[in-house]
Each structure stands twice: as C-alpha cells, then as structure tokens.
Motif scaffolding. Structure first.
Motif, PDB file in Angstrom:
ATOM      1  N   THR A  28       0.828  -1.203   0.000  1.00  0.00           N
ATOM      2  CA  THR A  28       0.000   0.000   0.000  1.00  0.00           C
ATOM      3  C   THR A  28       0.864   1.255   0.000  1.00  0.00           C
ATOM      4  OG1 THR A  28      -1.717  -1.194   1.195  1.00  0.00           O
ATOM      5  CG2 THR A  28      -1.857   1.200   1.208  1.00  0.00           C
ATOM      6  N   CYS A  29       1.917   1.254   0.795  1.00  0.00           N
ATOM      7  CA  CYS A  29       2.818   2.418   0.831  1.00  0.00           C
ATOM      8  C   CYS A  29       3.520   2.624  -0.506  1.00  0.00           C
ATOM      9  CB  CYS A  29       3.847   2.243   1.943  1.00  0.00           C
ATOM     10  SG  CYS A  29       3.153   2.397   3.598  1.00  0.00           S
ATOM     11  N   ILE A  30       3.978   1.541  -1.115  1.00  0.00           N
ATOM     12  CA  ILE A  30       4.661   1.660  -2.406  1.00  0.00           C
ATOM     13  C   ILE A  30       3.693   2.151  -3.478  1.00  0.00           C
ATOM     14  CG2 ILE A  30       5.725   0.299  -4.249  1.00  0.00           C
ATOM     15  CD1 ILE A  30       7.023  -1.389  -2.021  1.00  0.00           C
ATOM     16  N   LYS A  31       2.483   1.629  -3.472  1.00  0.00           N
ATOM     17  CA  LYS A  31       1.487   2.061  -4.454  1.00  0.00           C
ATOM     18  C   LYS A  31       1.154   3.540  -4.275  1.00  0.00           C
ATOM     19  CE  LYS A  31      -3.187   1.036  -5.995  1.00  0.00           C
ATOM     20  NZ  LYS A  31      -4.399   0.245  -5.740  1.00  0.00           N
ATOM     21  N   PHE A  32       1.006   3.974  -3.023  1.00  0.00           N
ATOM     22  CA  PHE A  32       0.679   5.371  -2.764  1.00  0.00           C
ATOM     23  C   PHE A  32       1.814   6.285  -3.180  1.00  0.00           C
ATOM     24  CE2 PHE A  32       0.652   9.064   0.128  1.00  0.00           C
ATOM     25  CZ  PHE A  32      -0.567   9.596  -0.220  1.00  0.00           C
ATOM     26  N   LYS A  36       1.654   8.974  -6.324  1.00  0.00           N
ATOM     27  CA  LYS A  36       1.799  10.396  -6.008  1.00  0.00           C
ATOM     28  C   LYS A  36       2.869  11.047  -6.883  1.00  0.00           C
ATOM     29  CE  LYS A  36       2.342  13.368  -1.976  1.00  0.00           C
ATOM     30  NZ  LYS A  36       2.623  13.424  -0.549  1.00  0.00           N
ATOM     31  N   LYS A  37       3.955  10.330  -7.188  1.00  0.00           N
ATOM     32  CA  LYS A  37       5.051  10.907  -7.955  1.00  0.00           C
ATOM     33  C   LYS A  37       4.779  10.934  -9.449  1.00  0.00           C
ATOM     34  CE  LYS A  37       8.679   9.628  -4.707  1.00  0.00           C
ATOM     35  NZ  LYS A  37       9.863   8.801  -4.473  1.00  0.00           N
ATOM     36  N   ARG A  38       3.998   9.987  -9.942  1.00  0.00           N
ATOM     37  CA  ARG A  38       3.745   9.883 -11.376  1.00  0.00           C
ATOM     38  C   ARG A  38       2.663  10.871 -11.794  1.00  0.00           C
ATOM     39  NH1 ARG A  38       2.264   4.061 -12.998  1.00  0.00           N
ATOM     40  NH2 ARG A  38       0.654   4.608 -11.507  1.00  0.00           N
ATOM     41  N   PRO A  39       2.881  11.629 -12.865  1.00  0.00           N
ATOM     42  CA  PRO A  39       1.832  12.545 -13.327  1.00  0.00           C
ATOM     43  C   PRO A  39       0.654  11.745 -13.876  1.00  0.00           C
ATOM     44  CG  PRO A  39       3.631  12.512 -14.889  1.00  0.00           C
ATOM     45  CD  PRO A  39       4.077  11.717 -13.685  1.00  0.00           C
ATOM     46  N   PRO A  40      -0.546  12.262 -13.711  1.00  0.00           N
ATOM     47  CA  PRO A  40      -1.717  11.518 -14.207  1.00  0.00           C
ATOM     48  C   PRO A  40      -1.702  11.433 -15.730  1.00  0.00           C
ATOM     49  CG  PRO A  40      -2.345  13.708 -13.444  1.00  0.00           C
ATOM     50  CD  PRO A  40      -0.899  13.507 -13.064  1.00  0.00           C
ATOM     51  N   VAL A  41      -1.948  10.244 -16.231  1.00  0.00           N
ATOM     52  CA  VAL A  41      -1.941   9.994 -17.669  1.00  0.00           C
ATOM     53  C   VAL A  41      -3.348   9.588 -18.074  1.00  0.00           C
ATOM     54  CG1 VAL A  41      -1.000   8.558 -19.512  1.00  0.00           C
ATOM     55  CG2 VAL A  41       0.461   9.266 -17.615  1.00  0.00           C
ATOM     56  N   GLU A  42      -3.851  10.223 -19.105  1.00  0.00           N
ATOM     57  CA  GLU A  42      -5.178   9.893 -19.596  1.00  0.00           C
ATOM     58  C   GLU A  42      -5.072   8.624 -20.432  1.00  0.00           C
ATOM     59  OE1 GLU A  42      -8.540  12.053 -22.292  1.00  0.00           O
ATOM     60  OE2 GLU A  42      -7.251  13.289 -21.048  1.00  0.00           O
TER      61      GLU A  42
END
Length: 67
Positions: A28-32, A36-42
C-alpha cells in the motif's frame, strides 16, 4: 495450561499473519508513493461525438411502414 513453546503451530500461524500484514502495508505504501510521484496519464484520448436526431411524426411514411 500448555507451554507456549511446545505449540509451534501457533507461532507459525502468528508469523504468517504478521508477514501478510507487513506485505499488505508495504504494498500500500509503495502504491501510494508511486501514484503520487507519477503525473496523471489519460488512458483514452477524448473524442467528440456527433449525434444526429431524426424527427418522425405520425403522418410520416417511414413511421407507418415501421408500425
């Protein structure tokens, strides 16, 4: 009352539960952190849709052939 050291299977079950909880919290921590660091991609590009409407009244020949 039994001696807790002779009940090895209880310690094994507790160890397995602890390891499962630890893996769940770590995942869960790694996924969060990665989310958070990756920009949202459509995922799908947006396309505009054209919608055509055809009006049919009761006197129309198309309406009388359908009914």
């Amino acid at each position: 009352m039994s001696d807790w050291t002779s009940l090895w299977y209880v310690w094994l079950i507790l160890l397995m539960v602890f390891l499962l909880l630890l893996c769940g919290v770590s995942a869960t921590c790694i996924k969060f952190c990665c989310h958070k660091k990756r920009p949202p991609v459509e995922t799908f590009p947006r396309h505009t849709c054209d919608l055509a409407g055809i009006g049919i009244d009761s006197d129309s020949t198309a309406h009388s052939t359908v009914t």
